[in-house]
Design a protein around this motif. Structure first.
Motif, PDB file in Angstrom:
ATOM      1  N   GLN A  72       0.872  -1.407  -0.108  1.00 58.45           N
ATOM      2  CA  GLN A  72      -0.052  -0.111   0.000  1.00 58.45           C
ATOM      3  C   GLN A  72       0.961   1.378   0.041  1.00 58.45           C
ATOM      4  O   GLN A  72       0.156   2.242  -0.063  1.00 58.45           O
ATOM      5  CB  GLN A  72      -0.900   0.122   1.367  1.00 58.45           C
ATOM      6  N   ILE A  73       2.231   1.143   0.222  1.00 57.46           N
ATOM      7  CA  ILE A  73       3.344   2.335   0.378  1.00 57.46           C
ATOM      8  C   ILE A  73       3.509   2.735  -1.129  1.00 57.46           C
ATOM      9  O   ILE A  73       4.155   1.895  -1.756  1.00 57.46           O
ATOM     10  CB  ILE A  73       4.281   2.009   1.322  1.00 57.46           C
ATOM     11  N   ASP A  74       3.505   3.960  -1.477  1.00 60.06           N
ATOM     12  CA  ASP A  74       3.768   4.274  -2.647  1.00 60.06           C
ATOM     13  C   ASP A  74       5.327   4.712  -2.787  1.00 60.06           C
ATOM     14  O   ASP A  74       5.550   5.775  -1.932  1.00 60.06           O
ATOM     15  CB  ASP A  74       3.015   5.505  -3.175  1.00 60.06           C
ATOM     16  N   GLN A 115      10.271  -2.571   7.771  1.00 58.64           N
ATOM     17  CA  GLN A 115       9.051  -3.449   8.047  1.00 58.64           C
ATOM     18  C   GLN A 115       7.938  -2.905   6.994  1.00 58.64           C
ATOM     19  O   GLN A 115       7.123  -3.744   6.439  1.00 58.64           O
ATOM     20  CB  GLN A 115       8.791  -3.669   9.468  1.00 58.64           C
ATOM     21  N   HIS A 116       7.788  -1.565   7.017  1.00 59.70           N
ATOM     22  CA  HIS A 116       6.616  -1.052   6.541  1.00 59.70           C
ATOM     23  C   HIS A 116       6.835   0.134   5.567  1.00 59.70           C
ATOM     24  O   HIS A 116       5.951   0.277   4.415  1.00 59.70           O
ATOM     25  CB  HIS A 116       5.808  -0.160   7.689  1.00 59.70           C
ATOM     26  N   ALA A 117       8.037   0.569   5.347  1.00 58.21           N
ATOM     27  CA  ALA A 117       8.258   1.686   4.149  1.00 58.21           C
ATOM     28  C   ALA A 117       9.808   1.684   3.798  1.00 58.21           C
ATOM     29  O   ALA A 117      10.449   2.905   4.403  1.00 58.21           O
ATOM     30  CB  ALA A 117       7.566   3.120   4.345  1.00 58.21           C
ATOM     31  N   GLN A 184       0.256   7.789   4.093  1.00 57.19           N
ATOM     32  CA  GLN A 184      -1.126   7.436   3.840  1.00 57.19           C
ATOM     33  C   GLN A 184      -2.027   8.513   2.994  1.00 57.19           C
ATOM     34  O   GLN A 184      -2.538   8.535   2.080  1.00 57.19           O
ATOM     35  CB  GLN A 184      -1.652   6.781   5.011  1.00 57.19           C
ATOM     36  N   GLN A 185      -2.005   9.602   3.892  1.00 57.19           N
ATOM     37  CA  GLN A 185      -2.752  10.875   3.280  1.00 57.19           C
ATOM     38  C   GLN A 185      -2.285  11.180   2.100  1.00 57.19           C
ATOM     39  O   GLN A 185      -3.025  11.447   1.263  1.00 57.19           O
ATOM     40  CB  GLN A 185      -2.621  11.784   4.436  1.00 57.19           C
ATOM     41  N   ASN A 190      -2.651  11.582  -3.805  1.00 55.06           N
ATOM     42  CA  ASN A 190      -2.173  11.298  -5.158  1.00 55.06           C
ATOM     43  C   ASN A 190      -3.078  10.403  -6.056  1.00 55.06           C
ATOM     44  O   ASN A 190      -3.357  10.542  -7.321  1.00 55.06           O
ATOM     45  CB  ASN A 190      -0.835  10.634  -5.003  1.00 55.06           C
ATOM     46  N   ASP A 191      -3.759   9.377  -5.414  1.00 58.44           N
ATOM     47  CA  ASP A 191      -4.683   8.364  -6.167  1.00 58.44           C
ATOM     48  C   ASP A 191      -5.749   9.186  -6.542  1.00 58.44           C
ATOM     49  O   ASP A 191      -6.209   8.937  -7.836  1.00 58.44           O
ATOM     50  CB  ASP A 191      -5.039   7.117  -5.103  1.00 58.44           C
TER      51      ASP A 191
END
Length: 203
Positions: A72-74, A115-117, A184-185, A190-191
């Protein structure tokens, strides 16, 4: 969900603050005097126990969101964030006084980033200007000069643009939660821009 992002020219960026509202909007507040941010209030509780390792379980973070999947991380968004762990004398001494080694803050945040980004940048930094509140952690974004303020900071942290007293596991989780929430925001914004662009082609 509509998310907005106001961008500032680079010559104004040193006076910019980033904050996210509960309506999932990102707003850059420019040139605000200190008293104008009196509306920012937070309730932060911590056990204040030094961190000695991070749990791998998924729990809600300090900003009210759950930990984000790597998928989910861009990376184009996360790579613009840089976490700064202060290595000044005051911060190093406070870590020692709490029974932590000099790389404890850096190491704990490094583990969460991997782990996450993994595209988030991490660096040790010289003094971040809040020695009486050591150890400190700052957050930078490529679009702005100097540390930025994020949702989840206390009122004093928001004004000083650095996290204070990053000692316990909860403190590390709160710092990461605020960074993750900002990513996330911005990803959602961006999406939404991509959706708007696609819809515009059919008008």
């Amino acid at each position: 969900m509509m998310v907005t992002w106001s961008r500032a020219p680079s010559n104004l960026s040193k006076d910019a603050h980033i904050t996210m509202t509960t309506a999932s909007a990102i707003t850059v507040l420019l040139l605000l005097p200190t008293h104008a941010m009196a509306f920012v209030t937070f309730s932060i509780q911590s056990s204040r126990r030094p961190f000695h390792g991070l749990s791998s379980t998924t729990t809600p973070n300090a900003c009210g969101t759950t930990d984000t999947d790597l998928a989910q991380i861009d990376p184009e968004i996360s790579c613009k964030f840089k976490i700064l762990t202060c290595s000044s004398t005051s911060c190093a001494k406070k870590r020692r006084d709490c029974g932590l080694d000099e790389f404890a803050t850096y190491g704990a945040l490094y583990s969460l980033i991997q782990q996450h980004a993994p595209d988030v940048q991490l660096e040790e930094s010289p003094c971040l200007g809040s020695c009486s509140m050591a150890p400190c952690v700052g957050i930078e974004h490529d679009d702005f000069d100097g540390p930025v303020s994020l949702e989840g900071m206390s009122e004093n942290e928001f004004t000083n643009r650095v996290f204070h007293n990053v000692i316990a596991d909860d403190d590390i989780d709160r710092v990461w939660g605020c960074v993750e929430n900002a990513i996330q925001q911005m990803t959602e914004e961006n999406d939404q821009e991509d959706i708007d662009d696609d819809e515009g082609e059919w008008i």
